[in-house]
Write a protein that holds these residues in place. Structure first.
Motif, PDB file in Angstrom:
ATOM      1  N   PHE A   1     -19.525  47.493  -7.797  1.00  0.00           N
ATOM      2  CA  PHE A   1     -19.724  46.401  -9.038  1.00  0.00           C
ATOM      3  C   PHE A   1     -18.527  46.013  -8.984  1.00  0.00           C
ATOM      4  O   PHE A   1     -17.816  46.175  -9.203  1.00  0.00           O
ATOM      5  N   ARG A   2     -18.498  43.839  -8.510  1.00  0.00           N
ATOM      6  CA  ARG A   2     -17.980  43.208  -8.800  1.00  0.00           C
ATOM      7  C   ARG A   2     -17.823  42.023  -9.934  1.00  0.00           C
ATOM      8  O   ARG A   2     -17.083  42.284 -10.869  1.00  0.00           O
ATOM      9  N   SER A   3     -19.056  41.638  -9.945  1.00  0.00           N
ATOM     10  CA  SER A   3     -19.542  41.005 -10.908  1.00  0.00           C
ATOM     11  C   SER A   3     -21.133  40.565 -10.288  1.00  0.00           C
ATOM     12  O   SER A   3     -21.639  40.426  -9.582  1.00  0.00           O
ATOM     13  N   LEU A   4     -21.960  39.517 -11.117  1.00  0.00           N
ATOM     14  CA  LEU A   4     -22.904  39.046 -11.581  1.00  0.00           C
ATOM     15  C   LEU A   4     -23.042  37.618 -11.905  1.00  0.00           C
ATOM     16  O   LEU A   4     -21.901  37.814 -12.638  1.00  0.00           O
ATOM     17  N   LEU A   5     -23.165  37.014 -11.361  1.00  0.00           N
ATOM     18  CA  LEU A   5     -22.995  35.334 -11.176  1.00  0.00           C
ATOM     19  C   LEU A   5     -24.263  34.494 -11.591  1.00  0.00           C
ATOM     20  O   LEU A   5     -25.367  35.525 -10.859  1.00  0.00           O
ATOM     21  N   TRP A   6     -24.760  34.123 -12.468  1.00  0.00           N
ATOM     22  CA  TRP A   6     -26.238  33.351 -12.521  1.00  0.00           C
ATOM     23  C   TRP A   6     -25.189  31.539 -12.815  1.00  0.00           C
ATOM     24  O   TRP A   6     -24.736  31.083 -12.744  1.00  0.00           O
ATOM     25  N   TYR A   7     -26.624  30.805 -11.745  1.00  0.00           N
ATOM     26  CA  TYR A   7     -26.859  29.441 -11.360  1.00  0.00           C
ATOM     27  C   TYR A   7     -28.196  28.974 -12.041  1.00  0.00           C
ATOM     28  O   TYR A   7     -29.453  29.767 -11.748  1.00  0.00           O
ATOM     29  N   LYS A   8     -28.500  27.102 -12.089  1.00  0.00           N
ATOM     30  CA  LYS A   8     -29.609  27.014 -12.129  1.00  0.00           C
ATOM     31  C   LYS A   8     -29.274  25.217 -11.358  1.00  0.00           C
ATOM     32  O   LYS A   8     -28.489  25.399 -10.594  1.00  0.00           O
ATOM     33  N   GLN A   9     -30.534  25.938 -10.233  1.00  0.00           N
ATOM     34  CA  GLN A   9     -30.648  24.688  -9.585  1.00  0.00           C
ATOM     35  C   GLN A   9     -31.850  24.293  -9.780  1.00  0.00           C
ATOM     36  O   GLN A   9     -33.226  24.385  -9.762  1.00  0.00           O
TER      37      GLN A   9
ATOM     38  N   ALA B   1     -28.382  21.375  -5.639  1.00  0.00           N
ATOM     39  CA  ALA B   1     -27.063  21.641  -5.770  1.00  0.00           C
ATOM     40  C   ALA B   1     -27.445  22.986  -6.363  1.00  0.00           C
ATOM     41  O   ALA B   1     -27.314  22.263  -7.583  1.00  0.00           O
ATOM     42  N   PRO B   2     -27.259  24.163  -5.947  1.00  0.00           N
ATOM     43  CA  PRO B   2     -27.302  24.852  -7.807  1.00  0.00           C
ATOM     44  C   PRO B   2     -25.502  24.993  -8.197  1.00  0.00           C
ATOM     45  O   PRO B   2     -24.160  24.403  -7.927  1.00  0.00           O
ATOM     46  N   THR B   3     -25.663  24.623  -9.887  1.00  0.00           N
ATOM     47  CA  THR B   3     -25.286  25.104 -10.361  1.00  0.00           C
ATOM     48  C   THR B   3     -24.469  26.513 -11.747  1.00  0.00           C
ATOM     49  O   THR B   3     -25.287  26.988 -11.686  1.00  0.00           O
ATOM     50  N   PHE B   4     -23.142  26.202 -12.189  1.00  0.00           N
ATOM     51  CA  PHE B   4     -22.792  27.490 -11.590  1.00  0.00           C
ATOM     52  C   PHE B   4     -23.047  27.560 -13.678  1.00  0.00           C
ATOM     53  O   PHE B   4     -22.890  26.523 -14.978  1.00  0.00           O
TER      54      PHE B   4
ATOM     55  N   ASP C   1     -34.729  21.906 -18.656  1.00  0.00           N
ATOM     56  CA  ASP C   1     -34.733  23.613 -18.775  1.00  0.00           C
ATOM     57  C   ASP C   1     -35.366  23.911 -17.365  1.00  0.00           C
ATOM     58  O   ASP C   1     -34.308  24.944 -16.609  1.00  0.00           O
ATOM     59  N   SER C   2     -36.382  22.980 -16.834  1.00  0.00           N
ATOM     60  CA  SER C   2     -37.098  23.369 -15.836  1.00  0.00           C
ATOM     61  C   SER C   2     -36.210  23.430 -14.634  1.00  0.00           C
ATOM     62  O   SER C   2     -35.483  22.241 -14.183  1.00  0.00           O
ATOM     63  N   ALA C   3     -35.960  24.854 -13.727  1.00  0.00           N
ATOM     64  CA  ALA C   3     -35.632  25.017 -12.530  1.00  0.00           C
ATOM     65  C   ALA C   3     -35.597  25.874 -11.960  1.00  0.00           C
ATOM     66  O   ALA C   3     -36.388  26.401 -12.760  1.00  0.00           O
ATOM     67  N   ILE C   4     -34.685  25.925 -10.802  1.00  0.00           N
ATOM     68  CA  ILE C   4     -34.835  27.577 -10.302  1.00  0.00           C
ATOM     69  C   ILE C   4     -33.701  28.067 -10.599  1.00  0.00           C
ATOM     70  O   ILE C   4     -32.541  27.380 -10.966  1.00  0.00           O
ATOM     71  N   TYR C   5     -34.045  29.360 -11.502  1.00  0.00           N
ATOM     72  CA  TYR C   5     -32.017  29.668 -11.751  1.00  0.00           C
ATOM     73  C   TYR C   5     -32.010  31.722 -10.484  1.00  0.00           C
ATOM     74  O   TYR C   5     -33.162  31.962 -10.836  1.00  0.00           O
ATOM     75  N   LEU C   6     -30.464  31.500 -10.187  1.00  0.00           N
ATOM     76  CA  LEU C   6     -30.743  32.182  -9.336  1.00  0.00           C
ATOM     77  C   LEU C   6     -29.626  33.190 -10.105  1.00  0.00           C
ATOM     78  O   LEU C   6     -28.241  32.353 -10.732  1.00  0.00           O
ATOM     79  N   CYS C   7     -30.084  33.803  -9.268  1.00  0.00           N
ATOM     80  CA  CYS C   7     -28.921  35.335  -9.879  1.00  0.00           C
ATOM     81  C   CYS C   7     -27.628  35.739  -8.470  1.00  0.00           C
ATOM     82  O   CYS C   7     -28.215  35.423  -7.014  1.00  0.00           O
ATOM     83  N   ALA C   8     -27.345  36.039  -8.170  1.00  0.00           N
ATOM     84  CA  ALA C   8     -25.888  36.560  -7.535  1.00  0.00           C
ATOM     85  C   ALA C   8     -25.053  37.393  -7.428  1.00  0.00           C
ATOM     86  O   ALA C   8     -24.449  38.065  -8.162  1.00  0.00           O
ATOM     87  N   LEU C   9     -25.246  38.495  -7.005  1.00  0.00           N
ATOM     88  CA  LEU C   9     -24.271  39.539  -7.325  1.00  0.00           C
ATOM     89  C   LEU C   9     -22.855  39.523  -6.216  1.00  0.00           C
ATOM     90  O   LEU C   9     -23.127  39.372  -4.784  1.00  0.00           O
ATOM     91  N   GLY C  10     -21.732  40.075  -6.823  1.00  0.00           N
ATOM     92  CA  GLY C  10     -20.367  40.451  -6.295  1.00  0.00           C
ATOM     93  C   GLY C  10     -20.450  42.297  -6.232  1.00  0.00           C
ATOM     94  O   GLY C  10     -20.240  42.298  -6.863  1.00  0.00           O
ATOM     95  N   GLY C  11     -20.106  42.176  -4.711  1.00  0.00           N
ATOM     96  CA  GLY C  11     -19.696  43.580  -4.444  1.00  0.00           C
ATOM     97  C   GLY C  11     -18.404  43.823  -4.146  1.00  0.00           C
ATOM     98  O   GLY C  11     -17.665  42.831  -4.008  1.00  0.00           O
ATOM     99  N   ALA C  12     -17.879  44.953  -2.835  1.00  0.00           N
ATOM    100  CA  ALA C  12     -17.343  45.548  -2.281  1.00  0.00           C
ATOM    101  C   ALA C  12     -17.146  44.540  -1.077  1.00  0.00           C
ATOM    102  O   ALA C  12     -16.089  44.187  -0.973  1.00  0.00           O
ATOM    103  N   THR C  13     -18.180  43.965  -0.417  1.00  0.00           N
ATOM    104  CA  THR C  13     -18.026  43.437   0.484  1.00  0.00           C
ATOM    105  C   THR C  13     -17.450  41.555   0.369  1.00  0.00           C
ATOM    106  O   THR C  13     -17.365  40.510   1.293  1.00  0.00           O
ATOM    107  N   ASN C  14     -17.233  41.404  -0.560  1.00  0.00           N
ATOM    108  CA  ASN C  14     -16.710  40.118  -0.990  1.00  0.00           C
ATOM    109  C   ASN C  14     -17.357  39.633  -0.704  1.00  0.00           C
ATOM    110  O   ASN C  14     -16.643  38.187  -0.412  1.00  0.00           O
TER     111      ASN C  14
END
Lengths: 114, 110
Positions: free
Chosen positions: B30-38, B42-45, B83-96
């Motif tokens: 595990f490196r990080s977990l990010l949330w975005y709103k789209q 464009a997805p926004t951080f 707040d209506s949107a698509i909410y995206l989750c993203a995972l940062g792991g060892a693969t960079n």
């Protein structure tokens, strides 16, 4: 918005034709990425660059090539477009590698291959 | 193989409700977990959660990371139609390389 410009915004092309999408950034970030977004699949990484002339493949790189001759520009080329490449393409940038700093996205290019 | 699963796929609520969006993951390193709103473009951080920062808050939005149970939640209180949107989750792991979930579509009705 982060200084990211994608062009064109929309494109319709025919199967078998070459297509180039452009991403231009004004943030001087080292890393640049191309993603495609499709219903049911989310965002999938096509290729990315970690410096001028330094690129690597993502999870869906077949049928695509990239080039980065300047820090600010990252080009995505479909050598011979197919209908399966109809998608929305997003460029993204980050200061450091993915997972260490957030990605910031451009507004996307909607590509339709007929 | 690193993996991200978001739930629910879609959600409809009324203004003023509180919502909780879920993101579970499998990762080698595990490196990080990010949330975005789209919204339309464009997805926004929104947030980035790491081992050194497992809880984030900004206004009505907050997020926590549970590294033991391998999930994160995004909470939105007093929801608004904006707040209506698509909410995206993203995972940062060892693969960079970030791995994105397929997203949760949130619709907030007046």
């Amino acid at each position: 918005d982060a200084g990211i410009t994608q062009s064109p915004r929309h494109k319709v092309t025919e199967t078998g034709t070459p297509v180039t999408l452009r991403c231009h950034q004004t943030e001087n970030h080292r890393y640049m990425y191309w993603y495609r977004q499709d219903p049911g699949h989310g965002l999938r990484l096509i290729h990315y660059s970690y410096g001028v002339k330094d690129t690597d493949k993502g999870e869906v790189s077949d049928g695509y090539s990239v080039s980065r001759s300047k820090t600010e520009d990252f080009l995505l080329t479909l050598e011979s477009a197919t209908s399966s490449q109809t998608s929305v393409y997003f460029c993204a940038i980050s200061e450091r590698g993915q997972g260490t700093t957030p990605l910031h996205f451009g507004n996307g290019t909607r590509l339709t291959v007929t | 193989e690193d993996k991200v699963v978001q739930s629910p796929l879609s959600l409809v609520v009324h203004e003023g409700d509180t919502v909780t969006l879920n993101c579970s993951y499998e990762v080698t390193n595990f490196r990080s977990l990010l949330w975005y709103k789209q919204e339309k473009k464009a997805p926004t951080f929104l947030f980035m959660l790491t081992s050194s920062g497992i809880e984030k808050k900004s206004g009505r939005l907050s997020s926590i990371l549970d590294k033991k149970e391998l999930f994160s939640i995004l909470n939105i209180t007093a929801t608004q139609t904006g707040d209506s949107a698509i909410y995206l989750c993203a995972l940062g792991g060892a693969t960079n390389k970030l791995i994105f979930g397929t997203g949760t579509l949130l619709a907030v009705q007046p």
